[in-house]
Motif scaffolding. Structure first.
Motif, PDB file in Angstrom:
ATOM      1  N   VAL A  54      -4.288  -9.417  -8.651  1.00  0.00           N
ATOM      2  CA  VAL A  54      -3.993  -7.983  -8.483  1.00  0.00           C
ATOM      3  C   VAL A  54      -2.687  -7.634  -9.183  1.00  0.00           C
ATOM      4  O   VAL A  54      -2.571  -6.573  -9.806  1.00  0.00           O
ATOM      5  N   ALA A  55      -1.692  -8.524  -9.098  1.00  0.00           N
ATOM      6  CA  ALA A  55      -0.426  -8.270  -9.791  1.00  0.00           C
ATOM      7  C   ALA A  55      -0.661  -8.163 -11.295  1.00  0.00           C
ATOM      8  O   ALA A  55      -0.108  -7.271 -11.967  1.00  0.00           O
ATOM      9  N   ALA A  56      -1.487  -9.062 -11.843  1.00  0.00           N
ATOM     10  CA  ALA A  56      -1.806  -9.005 -13.271  1.00  0.00           C
ATOM     11  C   ALA A  56      -2.590  -7.736 -13.589  1.00  0.00           C
ATOM     12  O   ALA A  56      -2.394  -7.116 -14.647  1.00  0.00           O
ATOM     13  N   ALA A  57      -3.481  -7.337 -12.677  1.00  0.00           N
ATOM     14  CA  ALA A  57      -4.257  -6.106 -12.881  1.00  0.00           C
ATOM     15  C   ALA A  57      -3.345  -4.878 -12.914  1.00  0.00           C
ATOM     16  O   ALA A  57      -3.526  -3.976 -13.737  1.00  0.00           O
TER      17      ALA A  57
ATOM     18  N   GLY B  65     -16.222   3.003   3.680  1.00  0.00           N
ATOM     19  CA  GLY B  65     -15.032   2.197   3.435  1.00  0.00           C
ATOM     20  C   GLY B  65     -14.036   2.305   4.571  1.00  0.00           C
ATOM     21  O   GLY B  65     -14.309   2.902   5.611  1.00  0.00           O
ATOM     22  N   ASP B  66     -12.877   1.718   4.371  1.00  0.00           N
ATOM     23  CA  ASP B  66     -11.812   1.750   5.368  1.00  0.00           C
ATOM     24  C   ASP B  66     -11.255   3.167   5.461  1.00  0.00           C
ATOM     25  O   ASP B  66     -10.671   3.676   4.513  1.00  0.00           O
ATOM     26  N   SER B  67     -11.423   3.808   6.632  1.00  0.00           N
ATOM     27  CA  SER B  67     -10.990   5.200   6.744  1.00  0.00           C
ATOM     28  C   SER B  67      -9.475   5.344   6.698  1.00  0.00           C
ATOM     29  O   SER B  67      -8.959   6.415   6.383  1.00  0.00           O
TER      30      SER B  67
ATOM     31  N   ALA C 210       0.818  -1.214   0.000  1.00  0.00           N
ATOM     32  CA  ALA C 210       0.000   0.000   0.000  1.00  0.00           C
ATOM     33  C   ALA C 210       0.850   1.261   0.000  1.00  0.00           C
ATOM     34  O   ALA C 210       0.448   2.294  -0.540  1.00  0.00           O
ATOM     35  N   SER C 211       2.034   1.180   0.590  1.00  0.00           N
ATOM     36  CA  SER C 211       2.899   2.367   0.677  1.00  0.00           C
ATOM     37  C   SER C 211       4.081   2.306  -0.286  1.00  0.00           C
ATOM     38  O   SER C 211       4.992   3.128  -0.209  1.00  0.00           O
TER      39      SER C 211
ATOM     40  N   LEU D 148      -8.403  -0.812  -0.919  1.00  0.00           N
ATOM     41  CA  LEU D 148      -7.360  -0.404  -1.857  1.00  0.00           C
ATOM     42  C   LEU D 148      -7.467  -1.168  -3.169  1.00  0.00           C
ATOM     43  O   LEU D 148      -7.200  -0.612  -4.245  1.00  0.00           O
ATOM     44  N   VAL D 149      -7.861  -2.430  -3.112  1.00  0.00           N
ATOM     45  CA  VAL D 149      -8.064  -3.190  -4.347  1.00  0.00           C
ATOM     46  C   VAL D 149      -9.236  -2.593  -5.131  1.00  0.00           C
ATOM     47  O   VAL D 149      -9.169  -2.434  -6.357  1.00  0.00           O
ATOM     48  N   GLU D 150     -10.280  -2.215  -4.415  1.00  0.00           N
ATOM     49  CA  GLU D 150     -11.436  -1.616  -5.106  1.00  0.00           C
ATOM     50  C   GLU D 150     -11.078  -0.250  -5.691  1.00  0.00           C
ATOM     51  O   GLU D 150     -11.608   0.132  -6.731  1.00  0.00           O
TER      52      GLU D 150
END
Length: 859
Positions: free
Chosen positions: A503-506, A568-570, A455-456, A539-541
């Motif tokens: 996700v890696a392929a995305a 969502g996740d704040s 994420a970072s 984060l995926v969304e």
């Protein structure tokens, strides 16, 4: 009210701050001092004065037990009074946001802001050093957000370096008044005593009062008989207070004395039913002993709970309880709280008071407490689980198991750096752990850290390979190596690993502009049940929504982002805000785009996440450019090549258009930039969305008016107003230049109205100038702001170009050759530049330009 003695200067500062708040200058006042120094009395005097002046006053006091309940410290202030800051329905709605601190804080800021509209307010929190972590976070957000309100925030605290108030002072961005309280003078103490006694102080009492060393609480207790003035006051707990409380309690019944001692072990706040259980005494029989303790000035009844009148009184009562008795009582209290269903979190402080190294029962209770606290009080949970870890022995395999919990809880509290350092120490065979480092333990810790590293942008490939790791975990680590770009995405048997590979392929497909493929891969990855090493769902969304916006689903994606910013996740707030800013900009909502980008920057600061600041600045710079605010855009541009190219174009450098073809893949509204650059090759490589196909058709049409009309119709289906305005401007200009006024003028007038409605005044002004030059007359032109009369913003594009060339060392003749005009025309423009910029020489002009542009223009 009893007069406030010896604090006129301090109260004066608070009254000045109140007057400033009444005139719209919000500020924060922090009163600090040791226990008993008179902080609460000063706050009470300020509240009385504020009420007299018509202020809305809301106050609360934090307590030592608040750190196990979300928002426990601030909630009473929100709900106090006949007209509270938050009504009952709103307050109940807030409970659903306890697990999302950023959304809770933002919601509170909105609610309090609306309540304070047109209202002067004083909001007070006493004993802020005990504020629960959620209250501390909310205050940092709300105080900063309400910087324009007519409010004074007033906190009292003991000196706690790096604590709640210090963090608040650093974060709020409004004036701060620090008011440290020193001991009172001897005269003030004498006056205080006279007020309490309602008569002058006799000489013998005056001598005793000299022994309180200027501490008003001790003076009051001396008068009340709970302090012996000739005892030592140099220690952390005045010995005279212990003796005084001991003397007073000796006058109580045995049951009342037992009640006070048991309550002192419980803490500054307790329930009578809990004490009754420990004393094996029916509650009804404790009524009279409780009244004795209240009349003795030791306890106060707050309704649902009982409290010691002051923490120093509790400490004095506790000093008379032998350590062995304290330990036994703490253990009994912990058992009582657990058996009464209060939960491990309530029992944890008492468990810690008696637990010793190797106490596995205590460790189990603390682990349970951490799990209970994690959802709503992650910061407290992090401290509790660390205590559990410290109770295990360095060579006990249980220590590794609890260490995994420590990393998990720290990450849930978004304390990544602390979690990473702890995990590294655990795995490196340091003094932290002497037990076996199994492949399972190694892989588990790396997979705990990996989602946050992804994420970072801090994935380390070297840490993602663990020899002999269990197959399931090995597959997940392979998924992260693919995410880090070290391996190509592959198939996997484990569902979590398969989601990571998707996700890696995305990510690869998105980087190549294959947005439809990437969208579907992100969506598929989100269907997997979370497991160890799973990526944050929000984060995926976010990746999926980015791609949806690029595949003709802009408005649906934007609506979903807006929804996620409340449910969502704040912790993903900054990422959501930046995506929303991009999508609002693409939808032509400039004000909303600016607000979202600024929210993202503010949330990055609050969550101490800085990685997305450049993306926020890109959107803000683009908005500034559309509004013609070139100075603001230049401040935001930094080293961004695309923004600097757009600035150069705005300054009259037509050659800079060619630099736009190099705009990076992830730049906001890249399609519009490429269309502006006539970058046909780059546009042809884009994913075949309506926007991309339309932009390519516009560029391919060249000067063919009929084809430009068809291309503009295609762009219209993308529902991107700014992109459509750019396409239609080209269509209208081309028609006008071809002599087709019947087509060109109405198209350009429509574009002018559209851009004006969007607030894009810079391109609107350009089109208005074209129409006026073409002889178009209107009774009223669109609301395009007039050009400034002086300064850089007042220069026309040609004047800016002349100024830049002269600053580069061109003569009038060489500048004329560059611009394909006559030298006399350059001279005319240069004289206009001198006048508007207030300079009278080329040297002064060069200095001004170099100060404005760093690095130099066209470098």
């Amino acid at each position: 009210m009893v007069p406030l003695r010896g604090r006129s200067a301090e109260l004066g500062k608070l009254l000045d701050a109140l007057r400033a708040a009444a005139h719209g200058r919000a500020s924060l006042a922090v009163v600090s001092g040791e226990p008993g120094i008179g902080k609460s009395a000063l706050l009470a005097a300020a509240m009385e004065q504020a009420q007299r002046q018509g202020f809305l006053v809301a106050s609360a006091t934090a307590h030592q037990t608040d750190n196990i309940s979300p928002l426990a410290s601030l909630a009473p202030a929100l709900r106090a009074g006949a007209e509270p800051l938050i009504d009952t329905e709103q307050f109940l709605d807030l409970a659903t946001l306890n697990t999302q601190p950023l959304w809770l804080a933002e919601r509170l800021a909105d609610l309090i802001g609306r309540r304070l509209a047109g209202v002067r307010a004083l909001i007070v929190l006493d004993d802020a050093q005990w504020a629960d972590p959620l209250t501390a976070f909310v205050l940092r957000v709300v105080v900063a957000r309400l910087s324009a309100a007519n409010v004074l925030w007033l906190l009292a605290t003991r000196p706690t370096p790096g604590g709640t108030t210090d963090q608040l002072v650093e974060a709020v961005g409004i004036p701060v008044h620090t008011i440290p309280l020193a001991p009172l003078t001897a005269d003030a103490i004498q006056d205080l005593a006279a007020d309490r006694l309602n008569h002058t102080v006799d000489p013998s009492l005056a001598v005793q009062l000299a022994g309180v060393q200027g501490i008003p609480f001790l003076a009051e207790q001396l008068i009340a008989g709970l302090y012996l003035g000739d005892a030592d006051t140099s220690g952390p707990l005045p010995a005279g207070l212990v003796e005084g409380v001991r003397r007073r309690t000796s006058e109580l019944s045995e049951t009342s004395r037992e009640l006070v001692r048991t309550a002192a072990v419980f803490g500054s706040e307790f329930r009578l039913e809990d004490v009754a259980v420990l004393m094996a005494t029916p509650i009804a029989r404790l009524a009279a002993p409780l009244e004795e303790a209240i009349q003795a000035g030791l306890l106060t009844d707050a309704g649902s709970v009982l409290r010691f009148r002051h923490e120093l009184l509790r400490s004095a009562a506790l000093a008379d309880v032998p350590p062995s008795a304290q330990r036994a009582l703490h253990g009994a209290i912990a058992n009582q709280l657990m058996s009464a269903g209060r939960g491990a979190a309530a029992a944890a402080p008492h468990v810690l008071a008696v637990a010793q190294s190797g106490d596995t029962s205590a460790v189990a209770t603390l682990r349970e407490a951490a799990r209970d606290l994690l959802a709503t009080m992650s910061t407290t949970a992090a401290e509790v689980i660390q205590e559990a870890f410290d109770l295990t022995r360095v060579d006990d395999p249980l220590r590794a198991e609890v260490g995994v919990d420590v990393v998990s809880v720290l990450l849930a509290a978004w304390q990544y750096d602390r979690a990473k350092a702890f995990a590294d120490d655990l795995l490196d065979g340091t003094a932290l752990y002497h037990g076996p480092i199994t492949p399972d333990l190694h892989a588990t810790l790396r997979l705990q850290l990996a989602p946050y590293q992804w994420a970072s942008g801090r994935l380390d490939v070297q840490e993602l390979t663990v020899p002999s790791a269990p197959p399931q975990l090995a597959e997940r680590l392979a998924g992260y190596r693919a995410l880090a770009g070290a391996e190509q995405p592959t198939a996997a048997n484990d569902p979590t690993a398969q989601a990571l590979q998707q996700v890696a392929a995305a990510e690869l497909a998105r980087a190549e502009g294959k947005y439809a493929n990437a969208r579907d891969l992100y969506a598929a990855a989100r269907q997997t049940e979370p497991g160890l090493g799973s990526l944050p769902t929000t984060l995926v969304e976010i990746g999926e929504l980015y791609c949806r916006a690029e595949t003709d689903e802009l408005h649906a994606a934007l609506e979903r982002v807006r929804e996620l910013m409340t449910v969502g996740d704040s912790w993903a707030g900054p990422q959501l805000a930046i995506l929303r800013a991009r999508l609002e900009y693409a939808a032509g909502n400039l004000q909303q785009a600016e607000e979202a980008a600024n929210s993202g920057l503010r949330w990055m600061d609050q969550l101490q996440v800085k990685g997305l600041a450049a993306e926020a600045d890109q959107v803000l710079a683009l908005v500034a450019l559309l509004r013609g605010q070139l100075t603001q855009a230049r401040k935001l541009a930094g080293n961004d090549p695309t923004i600097n190219a757009l600035l150069a174009i705005a300054d009259g450098d037509a050659k800079a258009v060619s630099r736009l073809a190099d705009t990076p893949q992830d730049f906001p509204e890249r399609i519009a930039i490429l269309m502006q650059a006539d970058a046909r090759a780059e546009l042809s490589q884009l994913s075949p969305s309506a926007a991309a196909r339309g932009a390519l058709a516009v560029v391919a049409a060249g000067d063919d008016v009929e084809q430009l009309a068809k291309a503009a119709d295609l762009v219209r289906t993308a529902q991107r107003p700014l992109l459509l305005a750019q396409a239609e401007e080209r269509y209208g200009r081309t028609a006008l230049e071809a002599g087709d006024r019947k087509t060109g003028v109405p198209v350009l007038e429509q574009v002018l109205d559209s851009l004006t409605a969007l607030g894009a005044t810079a391109p609107a002004g350009r089109i208005q100038a074209v129409l006026q030059a073409a002889g178009v007359r209107r009774r009223r032109w669109a609301a395009v702001p007039p050009r400034a009369q002086e300064g850089w913003e007042s220069l026309t594009p040609m004047e800016r170009r002349v100024a830049l060339l002269v600053a580069e060392g061109h003569t009038n003749r060489s500048a004329a050759e560059e611009l394909v005009v006559s030298a006399s025309t350059v001279g005319t423009h240069l004289r206009a530049v001198f006048g508007k910029l207030g300079v009278n020489s080329r040297v002064q002009l060069t200095r001004l330009v170099l100060e404005r542009f760093a690095p130099p223009p066209n470098a």
